[in-house]
Design a protein around this motif. Structure first.
Motif, short mmCIF file in Angstrom:
data_model
loop_
_atom_site.label_atom_id
_atom_site.label_comp_id
_atom_site.label_asym_id
_atom_site.label_seq_id
_atom_site.Cartn_x
_atom_site.Cartn_y
_atom_site.Cartn_z
N MET A 262 22.11 20.19 -3.71
CA MET A 262 20.96 19.47 -3.22
C MET A 262 20.00 19.23 -4.38
SD MET A 262 18.07 20.45 -0.34
CE MET A 262 19.20 21.08 0.81
N LYS A 263 19.43 18.05 -4.41
CA LYS A 263 18.50 17.71 -5.47
C LYS A 263 17.15 18.35 -5.23
CE LYS A 263 20.64 13.35 -6.62
NZ LYS A 263 20.45 11.92 -6.83
N LEU A 264 16.42 18.56 -6.32
CA LEU A 264 15.11 19.21 -6.25
C LEU A 264 14.13 18.38 -5.43
CD1 LEU A 264 13.33 21.56 -7.08
CD2 LEU A 264 12.77 20.30 -9.15
N GLY A 265 14.13 17.08 -5.60
CA GLY A 265 13.22 16.20 -4.85
C GLY A 265 13.47 16.28 -3.35
N THR A 266 14.72 16.31 -2.96
CA THR A 266 15.08 16.43 -1.54
C THR A 266 14.63 17.78 -1.00
OG1 THR A 266 17.03 15.05 -1.95
CG2 THR A 266 16.99 16.29 0.09
N HIS A 267 14.81 18.81 -1.77
CA HIS A 267 14.39 20.15 -1.35
C HIS A 267 12.88 20.20 -1.14
CE1 HIS A 267 14.48 24.46 -0.95
NE2 HIS A 267 13.56 24.57 -1.90
N ILE A 268 12.12 19.62 -2.05
CA ILE A 268 10.66 19.62 -1.94
C ILE A 268 10.22 18.82 -0.72
CG2 ILE A 268 8.53 18.83 -3.04
CD1 ILE A 268 9.81 19.63 -5.72
N ARG A 269 10.83 17.67 -0.47
CA ARG A 269 10.49 16.87 0.71
C ARG A 269 10.79 17.64 1.99
NH1 ARG A 269 12.15 12.65 -2.35
NH2 ARG A 269 14.31 12.78 -1.69
N ASN A 270 11.92 18.31 2.02
CA ASN A 270 12.27 19.10 3.21
C ASN A 270 11.30 20.26 3.41
OD1 ASN A 270 14.47 17.47 3.79
ND2 ASN A 270 15.94 18.82 2.77
N ALA A 271 10.90 20.90 2.33
CA ALA A 271 9.95 22.00 2.43
C ALA A 271 8.60 21.51 2.96
CB ALA A 271 9.77 22.67 1.07
N ARG A 272 8.12 20.39 2.46
CA ARG A 272 6.86 19.82 2.95
C ARG A 272 6.97 19.44 4.42
NH1 ARG A 272 4.78 15.96 -1.98
NH2 ARG A 272 3.99 17.66 -3.28
N SER A 273 8.11 18.90 4.80
CA SER A 273 8.32 18.52 6.19
C SER A 273 8.27 19.75 7.10
CB SER A 273 9.68 17.82 6.33
OG SER A 273 9.99 17.62 7.69
N GLU A 274 8.86 20.83 6.66
CA GLU A 274 8.85 22.06 7.46
C GLU A 274 7.45 22.67 7.52
OE1 GLU A 274 11.23 23.44 9.38
OE2 GLU A 274 12.39 21.64 8.92
N LEU A 275 6.68 22.56 6.43
CA LEU A 275 5.32 23.11 6.42
C LEU A 275 4.40 22.40 7.41
CD1 LEU A 275 4.63 23.97 2.69
CD2 LEU A 275 4.72 25.53 4.62
N THR A 276 4.69 21.14 7.72
CA THR A 276 3.85 20.43 8.70
C THR A 276 4.08 20.99 10.11
OG1 THR A 276 5.49 18.69 9.05
CG2 THR A 276 3.83 18.32 7.34
N LYS A 277 5.19 21.68 10.34
CA LYS A 277 5.51 22.24 11.66
C LYS A 277 4.91 23.63 11.88
CE LYS A 277 9.95 19.86 11.55
NZ LYS A 277 11.40 20.05 11.51
N VAL A 278 4.40 24.24 10.81
CA VAL A 278 3.86 25.60 10.91
C VAL A 278 2.52 25.57 11.63
CG1 VAL A 278 3.01 27.58 9.59
CG2 VAL A 278 5.03 26.33 8.81
#
Length: 59
Positions: A1-17
């Motif tokens: 997995m690319k770093l950019g994709t990982h960061i986007r996914n992490a930000r997406s998950e943080l909006t659900k917290v």
């Protein structure tokens, strides 16, 4: 997995917290403090009784 994709996914998950409110944190803190105090008092009482019994048995 690319770093950019990982960061986007992490930000997406943080909006659900859902972070707790100040009142919820305070209520949880007080609850934990009460439970710890009750357990400490219970263990102190058990220790006192057990040491009294052992002192009586061993003279």
């Amino acid at each position: 997995m690319k770093l950019g994709t990982h960061i986007r996914n992490a930000r997406s998950e943080l909006t659900k917290v859902i972070f707790p409110t100040k009142g919820q944190v305070k209520q949880a803190y007080i609850s934990v403090l009460i439970v710890v105090t009750v357990i400490a008092a219970f263990l102190a009482l058990v220790d006192l009784v057990m040491s009294s019994v052992m002192s009586a048995l061993l003279g």
